[in-house]
Motif scaffolding. Structure first.
Motif, PDB file in Angstrom:
ATOM      1  N   UNK A   1       0.799  -1.367   0.040  1.00  0.00           N
ATOM      2  CA  UNK A   1       0.091  -0.070   0.066  1.00  0.00           C
ATOM      3  C   UNK A   1       0.877   1.279   0.024  1.00  0.00           C
ATOM      4  N   UNK A   2       1.945   1.165   0.648  1.00  0.00           N
ATOM      5  CA  UNK A   2       2.867   2.481   0.805  1.00  0.00           C
ATOM      6  C   UNK A   2       3.531   2.451  -0.501  1.00  0.00           C
ATOM      7  N   UNK A   3       3.850   1.387  -1.226  1.00  0.00           N
ATOM      8  CA  UNK A   3       4.487   1.762  -2.576  1.00  0.00           C
ATOM      9  C   UNK A   3       3.462   2.130  -3.710  1.00  0.00           C
ATOM     10  N   UNK A   4       2.127   1.704  -3.462  1.00  0.00           N
ATOM     11  CA  UNK A   4       0.927   2.194  -4.408  1.00  0.00           C
ATOM     12  C   UNK A   4       0.824   3.624  -4.067  1.00  0.00           C
ATOM     13  N   UNK A   5       0.811   4.155  -2.931  1.00  0.00           N
ATOM     14  CA  UNK A   5       0.582   5.427  -2.550  1.00  0.00           C
ATOM     15  C   UNK A   5       1.745   6.553  -3.144  1.00  0.00           C
ATOM     16  N   UNK A   6       2.808   5.833  -2.927  1.00  0.00           N
ATOM     17  CA  UNK A   6       4.027   6.822  -3.453  1.00  0.00           C
ATOM     18  C   UNK A   6       3.939   6.637  -4.671  1.00  0.00           C
TER      19      UNK A   6
ATOM     20  N   UNK B   1       3.699  10.396  -6.768  1.00  0.00           N
ATOM     21  CA  UNK B   1       4.707  10.670  -7.721  1.00  0.00           C
ATOM     22  C   UNK B   1       3.896  11.006  -9.266  1.00  0.00           C
ATOM     23  N   UNK B   2       3.108  10.297  -9.518  1.00  0.00           N
ATOM     24  CA  UNK B   2       2.244  10.509 -10.801  1.00  0.00           C
ATOM     25  C   UNK B   2       1.439  11.659 -10.627  1.00  0.00           C
ATOM     26  N   UNK B   3       1.155  12.411  -9.640  1.00  0.00           N
ATOM     27  CA  UNK B   3       0.221  13.561  -9.344  1.00  0.00           C
ATOM     28  C   UNK B   3      -1.073  13.174  -9.541  1.00  0.00           C
TER      29      UNK B   3
END
Length: 115
Positions: A12-17, A21-23
């Protein structure tokens, strides 16, 4: 866009990051504190086109404790949806809902393609 996650989950942390990053703009929802309802899960399942088993967190402790590997194959869709609605720890995460798209789990290539 609705982003359902468990903050301590590394995926989930990776997905949120990645979303940040994609705005991408999204509303974050804690999947345990605000568990998806039966109706939400039913709608998302129907929209997704995925097998209902894909909505289960098969690597979670609760999945193993309840021995769902053996029980799911003999459960009805209604029983599975009701079970998922009882505890967010049973639900595969992250879960991303955008318009008529539902993404279960985080696969960067899939998210890039759909978002």
């Amino acid at each position: 866009m609705l982003f359902l996650c468990y903050p301590r989950c590394s995926t989930c942390q990776k997905a949120k990051k990645w979303l940040d990053e994609q705005g991408k703009e999204y509303v974050e929802r804690h999947i345990v504190e605000d568990n998806p309802t039966y109706d939400e899960l039913k709608t998302w399942y129907e929209i997704s086109g995925l097998p209902l088993k894909k909505f289960f967190n098969t690597s979670g402790l609760m999945y193993k404790e309840l021995q769902l590997k053996d029980k799911l194959p003999i459960m009805s869709e209604e029983e599975m949806l009701k079970l998922l609605a009882t505890n967010g720890m049973l639900v595969k995460r992250p879960l991303l809902v955008k318009d008529e798209k539902v993404l279960v789990g985080f696969k960067e290539a899939q998210w890039e393609e759909i978002l």
